[in-house]
Design a protein around this motif. Structure first.
Motif, PDB file in Angstrom:
ATOM      1  N   ASP A  36       0.802  -1.220   0.000  1.00 44.47           N
ATOM      2  CA  ASP A  36       0.000   0.000   0.000  1.00 44.47           C
ATOM      3  C   ASP A  36       0.837   1.272   0.000  1.00 44.47           C
ATOM      4  O   ASP A  36       0.330   2.364   0.252  1.00 44.47           O
ATOM      5  CB  ASP A  36      -0.939   0.016   1.212  1.00 44.47           C
ATOM      6  CG  ASP A  36      -0.191  -0.051   2.542  1.00 44.47           C
ATOM      7  OD1 ASP A  36       1.062  -0.027   2.524  1.00 44.47           O
ATOM      8  OD2 ASP A  36      -0.848  -0.128   3.595  1.00 44.47           O
ATOM      9  N   GLY A  37       2.120   1.134  -0.275  1.00 48.78           N
ATOM     10  CA  GLY A  37       2.992   2.300  -0.303  1.00 48.78           C
ATOM     11  C   GLY A  37       3.779   2.522   0.964  1.00 48.78           C
ATOM     12  O   GLY A  37       4.711   3.324   0.988  1.00 48.78           O
ATOM     13  N   GLY A  38       3.422   1.800   2.034  1.00 45.56           N
ATOM     14  CA  GLY A  38       4.188   1.915   3.273  1.00 45.56           C
ATOM     15  C   GLY A  38       4.074   3.264   3.939  1.00 45.56           C
ATOM     16  O   GLY A  38       4.981   3.666   4.671  1.00 45.56           O
ATOM     17  N   GLY A  39       2.971   3.946   3.722  1.00 51.03           N
ATOM     18  CA  GLY A  39       2.788   5.245   4.359  1.00 51.03           C
ATOM     19  C   GLY A  39       2.473   5.122   5.834  1.00 51.03           C
ATOM     20  O   GLY A  39       2.390   4.017   6.392  1.00 51.03           O
ATOM     21  N   ALA A  40       2.319   6.263   6.491  1.00 52.24           N
ATOM     22  CA  ALA A  40       2.064   6.284   7.934  1.00 52.24           C
ATOM     23  C   ALA A  40       0.854   5.430   8.278  1.00 52.24           C
ATOM     24  O   ALA A  40      -0.220   5.569   7.692  1.00 52.24           O
ATOM     25  CB  ALA A  40       1.856   7.717   8.407  1.00 52.24           C
TER      26      ALA A  40
END
Length: 743
Positions: A596-600
């Motif tokens: 998922d993009g590894g965002g917060a």
């Protein structure tokens, strides 16, 4: 005239037995004699074809495996290679350990393979073994994820040669051209005509091997690449498989031992009266560096050792967590360092832009094998027999001979199934102790180290401290990279112990930086190694230095991606250049795992690694649970290991490596008291339980590249993937292994 099973006077067939019919077996002819007498023995009803193969009159195909079965599946994957080329029926394939001999040398470790595909520690051990023992048999080594890579060609050629001979024997009966015949399911076939291998074996073995035995083509009736059932599994399930502790000999007694702290002084005192009061005790042993007891049963022997309460001289500077940290810090900050890898112009790269830095550390990690060190020894006249789990049978034989004061020719080693170890069963301390005890009590002795002894005297994976720095160029690409690693020497310790010289810590070797070169297209790269004397016994473990160098590299890559403002997967992909195999692994793992993009707040982390001639990418989902413990709920791996012999075994190896990596990454840090680890067993290491294990998915990427190693491949990417996932989840960067229980 047909040749009997006991006859070794074969003409052209000696080429296969002694050196090989093709490139795979022509290694080191300038260093070793071209023809070796085969020492594989054929039982009644069996016919010897070559160093790897016997065929029985009942149709059984018996394959001699030159590698130790540590649970990694070589008792299946290696016979599968030969059986595929032979055209055997898998239901009739059997396996036995190969005898000690030069024909079974793992020359792949000694220099046949590209340097960056073999762990330096194992290559160094191989070079030491040949120099120390001046014999090719000393290269019978299992380690470094090399079994299939080392023996695919010899086993395939052995199968091809035997199939040619069987076809020639059948052709005589049918008055046919042998080159038009095929073999499948244990029969030589000629249209509707079929003759079983067992019926042809004796006549076939007496024939002249053709100059160029043909290798099988096509995809029909092939065993390679099939998920065939493991040959060792049924006996392990029903309990009939024999490990070292299962050996039973007439008049045998049992033993336990206790050693002092590493770097400590000799034995000071023991409580003899208390030990002799234990029912069943037969004899006590006092040596400068260890004590032992022999009894009618193991529990009595171990109770006697505990009752001795042995006191050894304390180390001048007992190992502690603080002393290890201080030694590594001093080495990293004040040492000159040795450049073990360099590429491009580092000065120019670092002059072009800001330099980003981070410090990482990895603590001592245990082997913690299920099976402790053990050995059974028996002396009959001037002959010694030893039953033991060994990864280097010739080195084990040398150690046993040294302990008994006998020539090596008078020593027989019976390699047993190995209950895990991945480097630990290279050690020969238990063998030497058992031999010394049996020589004294004049009875067979079975020595089994207690779990406490195994934990305290483990050959730990060495700790390491590193600074990693890099510069970023246009588009966020890394233009310069430097890793400085402070670590102790391990190879010199291991080889000294194998030579019976104790194993004092030596200078750092490049093995301590294995895996530190990033698998990315970075113009300027420098890897520096700084030796540190930490006063601790270290050894070879699963994944070895890759277990921490991948953590350093892939964690910092994740940090740099955030600094550059580029999503972590895209950041990696843009730097892979010609490493298309790793790129496919990354894209596959990300797609299957739902990256998922590894965002917060995402709880997902990525890591990738190239090693052992293979490639892997790993996506994990991890977070802290309600008790602030690290919980890994999912792991998705994509691997490219080249040609695959058995996909089920490959998947098992990757799964096992991932679980091993989770244990090392999330377990409890090892503390030291008086030079000994405070841990006394697995419970003290806080290893994950089965209930804690995540859902693991392994995707094998089809490839026709040469086989790569897999046994250790799953370990390196685990720690950085977890650390990267925890950063995404919490916003805090964890830079020390083990990762700890709190954010």
């Amino acid at each position: 005239m047909a040749t009997s099973a006991k006859d070794t006077g074969v003409t052209r067939r000696n080429l296969l037995i002694g050196g090989g019919a093709g490139v795979g077996l022509l290694v080191a002819w300038s260093l070793w004699p071209r023809v070796y007498p085969p020492n594989l023995r054929a039982a009644e009803g069996e016919t010897l074809f070559n160093a790897f193969l016997k065929i029985a009159t009942d149709g059984r195909v018996i394959v001699a495996v030159p590698q130790s079965e540590l649970g990694q599946g070589v008792y299946t994957s290696l016979p599968q290679i030969l059986a595929d080329e032979l055209g055997a029926d898998w239901r009739n394939v059997a396996v036995e350990p190969a005898p000690i001999g030069p024909l079974y040398a793992n020359t792949f470790l000694a220099g046949d393979a590209p340097e960056d595909t073999i762990p330096s520690a194992w290559r160094s051990v191989a070079h030491w073994a040949t120099g120390e023992h001046d014999g090719r048999a000393a290269l019978m080594l299992t380690g470094g994820s090399t079994s299939v890579r080392a023996f695919e060609a010899p086993l395939r050629e052995a199968g091809a040669a035997a199939r040619a001979l069987l076809s020639m024997a059948a052709a005589e009966r049918w008055d046919a051209d042998w080159e038009t015949l095929d073999a499948q399911d244990g029969f030589v076939v000629n249209g509707p005509q079929r003759i079983g291998f067992g019926e042809l074996a004796e006549a076939a073995a007496g024939m002249e091997l053709p100059d160029h035995p043909p290798v099988r083509g096509g995809t029909q009736n092939r065993l390679a690449g099939q998920p065939l059932p493991r040959l060792d599994l049924p006996s392990k399930v029903d309990g009939s498989a024999r490990f070292a502790a299962d050996v039973r000999l007439s008049d045998m007694v049992y033993a336990s031992v206790r050693r002092g702290p590493y770097g400590g002084g000799p034995l000071i005192r023991i409580d003899v009266d208390a030990a002799e009061a234990v029912p069943g005790v037969i004899a006590l042993f006092e040596n400068p560096w260890w004590v032992g007891a022999v009894a009618s049963n193991w529990w009595a022997a171990n109770r006697a050792v505990e009752a001795m309460k042995p006191a050894f001289g304390a180390p001048e500077s007992p190992t502690s967590g603080e002393s290890i940290d201080a030694a590594l810090t001093t080495a990293l900050e004040t040492g000159e360092g040795k450049r073990v890898f360099g590429r491009g112009d580092m000065a120019a790269a670092y002059a072009a832009g800001p330099i980003y830095r981070a410090r990482y550390s990895a603590g001592v990690a245990p082997n913690a094998p299920l099976e402790t060190l053990s050995a059974t020894a028996r002396i009959t006249g001037d002959r010694l027999e030893v039953w033991a789990p060994v990864q280097a049978p010739a080195l084990a034989r040398a150690a046993a001979a040294r302990a008994a004061g006998l020539p090596e020719a008078h020593v027989t080693i019976y390699p047993m199934l190995v209950g895990g170890g991945y480097g630990r069963k290279l050690e020969t301390a238990a063998i030497e102790q058992a031999v010394m005890m049996t020589a004294k009590v004049k009875r067979p002795v079975q020595l089994t180290w207690s779990r406490i002894e195994e934990t305290m005297q483990d050959g730990f994976r060495p700790p390491a401290l590193a600074t990693v720095s890099a510069t970023l160029g246009e588009g966020g690409r890394v233009t310069g990279w430097q890793t400085r690693i402070a670590a102790p020497g391990t190879v010199s310790q291991v080889t000294a112990r194998l030579a019976g010289k104790g194993g004092a810590e030596g200078e750092a070797d490049r093995a301590m930086a294995d895996g530190a070169v990033p698998p990315y297209d970075i113009p300027a790269v420098a890897i520096d190694l700084l030796p540190a004397d930490i006063g601790l016994r270290t050894g070879l473990t699963r994944g070895a230095a890759h277990g921490y160098t991948a953590f350093f590299t892939e964690s910092f890559i994740d940090e740099l991606s955030r600094q550059a403002g580029v999503e972590p997967l895209s950041f990696r992909m843009q730097m892979l250049g010609g490493n298309t195999r790793l790129a496919q692994c990354l894209s596959t793992a990300a797609a299957l795992g739902g990256w998922d993009g590894g965002g917060a707040g995402s709880r997902l982390g990525l890591a990738a690694h190239s090693a052992f001639g293979s490639h892997i990418a790993l996506l994990v989902e991890a977070e802290f649970d309600a008790l602030r413990r690290i919980r890994v709920s999912r792991a998705v791996a994509a691997v490219d290991c080249g040609r695959v012999v058995n996909p089920t075994i490959l998947a098992q190896l990757i799964e096992g490596g991932i679980l091993h990596g989770i244990a090392v990454a999330t377990g409890r840090a090892i503390e030291f008291e008086g030079g000994l680890p405070a841990a006394r067993g697995p419970s003290d290491l806080a290893l994950p339980r089965l209930a804690d294990s995540p859902e693991v998915t392994v995707e094998i990427i089809a490839s026709q590249e040469p086989p790569g190693g897999a046994t250790e491949l799953g370990v390196p990417p685990v720690a950085p993937a977890i650390a990267n996932a925890l950063f995404a989840s919490t916003g805090r960067r964890l830079r020390s292994l083990p990762l700890g229980a709190r954010p």
